[in-house]
Design a protein around this motif. Sequence first.
Motif, short mmCIF file in Angstrom:
data_model
loop_
_atom_site.label_atom_id
_atom_site.label_comp_id
_atom_site.label_asym_id
_atom_site.label_seq_id
_atom_site.Cartn_x
_atom_site.Cartn_y
_atom_site.Cartn_z
N TRP A 222 0.83 -1.21 0.00
CA TRP A 222 0.00 0.00 0.00
C TRP A 222 0.87 1.26 0.00
CZ3 TRP A 222 -3.57 -2.08 4.46
CH2 TRP A 222 -4.57 -2.90 3.90
N GLY A 223 1.95 1.23 0.79
CA GLY A 223 2.83 2.40 0.84
C GLY A 223 3.49 2.67 -0.49
N ALA A 224 3.91 1.61 -1.19
CA ALA A 224 4.52 1.78 -2.50
C ALA A 224 3.53 2.38 -3.49
CB ALA A 224 5.06 0.45 -3.02
N ARG A 225 2.30 1.92 -3.44
CA ARG A 225 1.28 2.45 -4.36
C ARG A 225 0.97 3.92 -4.05
NH1 ARG A 225 -3.64 -1.17 -6.22
NH2 ARG A 225 -3.53 0.48 -7.80
N LEU A 226 0.97 4.27 -2.77
CA LEU A 226 0.78 5.68 -2.42
C LEU A 226 1.90 6.52 -3.02
CD1 LEU A 226 -0.40 8.08 -0.92
CD2 LEU A 226 0.74 7.28 1.17
N CYS B 298 -3.57 6.62 -11.34
CA CYS B 298 -3.18 7.44 -10.21
C CYS B 298 -4.22 7.36 -9.09
CB CYS B 298 -2.99 8.88 -10.67
SG CYS B 298 -2.65 10.05 -9.35
N GLN B 299 -5.49 7.47 -9.44
CA GLN B 299 -6.55 7.43 -8.43
C GLN B 299 -6.62 6.07 -7.74
OE1 GLN B 299 -9.21 9.58 -11.52
NE2 GLN B 299 -10.29 9.80 -9.64
N GLU B 300 -6.37 5.01 -8.47
CA GLU B 300 -6.34 3.68 -7.86
C GLU B 300 -5.18 3.57 -6.86
OE1 GLU B 300 -8.42 1.07 -7.94
OE2 GLU B 300 -9.77 2.43 -9.01
N HIS B 301 -4.03 4.11 -7.23
CA HIS B 301 -2.90 4.13 -6.30
C HIS B 301 -3.24 4.90 -5.03
CE1 HIS B 301 -0.22 2.04 -8.87
NE2 HIS B 301 0.17 3.04 -9.63
N LEU B 302 -3.90 6.04 -5.18
CA LEU B 302 -4.23 6.85 -4.02
C LEU B 302 -5.23 6.15 -3.11
CD1 LEU B 302 -4.48 10.48 -5.45
CD2 LEU B 302 -2.52 9.34 -4.39
N ARG B 303 -6.12 5.35 -3.68
CA ARG B 303 -7.06 4.59 -2.83
C ARG B 303 -6.32 3.56 -1.99
NH1 ARG B 303 -10.25 4.69 -7.96
NH2 ARG B 303 -11.61 6.52 -7.76
N SER B 304 -5.26 3.00 -2.54
CA SER B 304 -4.40 2.12 -1.72
C SER B 304 -3.72 2.93 -0.64
CB SER B 304 -3.35 1.43 -2.60
OG SER B 304 -3.95 0.46 -3.44
N LEU C 120 -1.25 13.77 5.21
CA LEU C 120 -1.12 15.06 4.55
C LEU C 120 -0.72 14.96 3.08
CD1 LEU C 120 0.41 17.28 7.38
CD2 LEU C 120 -1.98 17.03 6.68
N PRO C 121 0.34 14.22 2.72
CA PRO C 121 0.65 14.11 1.29
C PRO C 121 -0.48 13.45 0.50
CG PRO C 121 2.05 12.64 2.57
CD PRO C 121 1.36 13.53 3.54
N LEU C 122 -1.16 12.47 1.11
CA LEU C 122 -2.28 11.83 0.43
C LEU C 122 -3.39 12.84 0.13
CD1 LEU C 122 -3.93 9.33 -0.50
CD2 LEU C 122 -4.68 9.10 1.88
N LEU C 123 -3.78 13.62 1.13
CA LEU C 123 -4.90 14.55 0.96
C LEU C 123 -4.51 15.74 0.07
CD1 LEU C 123 -6.36 14.48 4.58
CD2 LEU C 123 -7.19 13.26 2.55
N LEU C 124 -3.29 16.22 0.21
CA LEU C 124 -2.84 17.31 -0.67
C LEU C 124 -2.78 16.82 -2.12
CD1 LEU C 124 0.01 18.77 1.57
CD2 LEU C 124 -2.15 19.90 1.01
N GLY C 125 -2.33 15.57 -2.31
CA GLY C 125 -2.31 15.00 -3.65
C GLY C 125 -3.71 14.83 -4.19
N LEU D 295 -11.55 9.53 8.47
CA LEU D 295 -10.60 9.80 7.40
C LEU D 295 -11.17 9.38 6.05
CD1 LEU D 295 -7.78 10.72 6.49
CD2 LEU D 295 -6.97 8.39 6.97
N GLU D 296 -11.79 8.21 6.01
CA GLU D 296 -12.38 7.76 4.75
C GLU D 296 -13.51 8.69 4.30
OE1 GLU D 296 -14.12 3.77 2.57
OE2 GLU D 296 -13.45 3.68 4.64
N LYS D 297 -14.28 9.19 5.25
CA LYS D 297 -15.36 10.11 4.91
C LYS D 297 -14.81 11.37 4.27
CE LYS D 297 -19.38 12.45 6.93
NZ LYS D 297 -20.15 12.70 8.18
N LEU D 298 -13.73 11.92 4.83
CA LEU D 298 -13.10 13.11 4.25
C LEU D 298 -12.54 12.79 2.88
CD1 LEU D 298 -12.00 16.00 4.33
CD2 LEU D 298 -10.02 15.12 5.62
N TYR D 299 -11.91 11.65 2.75
CA TYR D 299 -11.33 11.24 1.46
C TYR D 299 -12.41 11.19 0.38
CZ TYR D 299 -8.54 8.56 -1.89
OH TYR D 299 -7.87 8.15 -3.02
N ARG D 300 -13.52 10.53 0.69
CA ARG D 300 -14.60 10.38 -0.29
C ARG D 300 -15.17 11.74 -0.66
NH1 ARG D 300 -12.88 5.81 -2.15
NH2 ARG D 300 -12.94 4.12 -0.62
#
Length: 332
Positions: A201-205, A250-256, A275-280, A323-328
């Motif tokens: 998961w970290g590599a995909r992020l 890219c979006q699939e990677h970010l979901r991981s 933070l890098p996930l959400l900024l991305g 966190l998932e709610k904010l992500y969605r």
Amino acid sequence: MKALMSDESHHERELGGQLLASVSRSFYLTLKALPRELREPLSLAYLLARTADTIADTAAVPEDVRLECLHDYEALVQGNEMDHDRLALTIRTRFVSLQGDEAERRLMERFPDGIAWLRTMQGGSLNSIRNVLHHIIRGQILDIERFPGDGQVRALSTARELDEYTWLVAGCVGEFWTEMCITELPTSLDSTVSLGQMKTWGARLGKGLQLINILRDIGEDIQDGRCYLPNGLNGPAELEAEWSQWMLVCQEHLRSGLLYVQHVADAKLRYATSLPLLLGLKTVARMKSATWAQVQKGIKITRLDVAMILAEAALACRSPEALEKLYRKMEG
């Protein structure tokens, strides 16, 4: 294990503060938010990687000189002291004065100090830093070899080449990050998830975040003779279609990446990692809502965007569900 605390404090104070903030931009927010146990090794690794990146990106220096410097830098990071004086002299005489960015000029000037900081590290931290730098520098060498800057525009040949590149310069960082969490803060990750799964998961992020840079900078990169998207030079329509396809990847990677952050058990570390996930993700949202012409000019998020994400993440990171709610919501 590390060296004496006085040495650690000196190097971290001298290099891990203003200098690191000036060259890391938004990622400094993540480094600053890390638990104390992780802040020093991750900050050092980032500083060393940015040094290599500046060597690779100084286009005014001939390609053969940059390649030689990267090979020497790799040897030095791995513990070979034979090339230290020669490399330090080359950086001082060939690179420092060519930096248009003041922060990168100071980074080049402080090159010996970064190596001195690395020498204070020991054990698992040192091995992990050396390993991740090996991969990152390999990616930068490939970048120069594939895009020599001779006035001809080139593209990567296959999807495999692009996936390899994103892993070398960013995906491996997700794995390194996970290793450092286990080494320095053993209880920081969810014990019900295997280390191998967290590394995946970290590599995909990491790969997702690098794809954001590639998709965001598509117009500028092509002007500089680089197209990271395979088939991207077959025509305008093909470039836009290829861009859209890699946006989906890219979006699939970010979901991981979301799964990764949700399984970080330490609250402070979860916030820093989010933070890098959400900024991305915010950058992706901006690109998706932009016209193709706007994308080719470059997409950036604003300081207000960053401030809002910092505030929202502080609340959302209290639980994986929030966190998932904010992500969605941000994903749209």
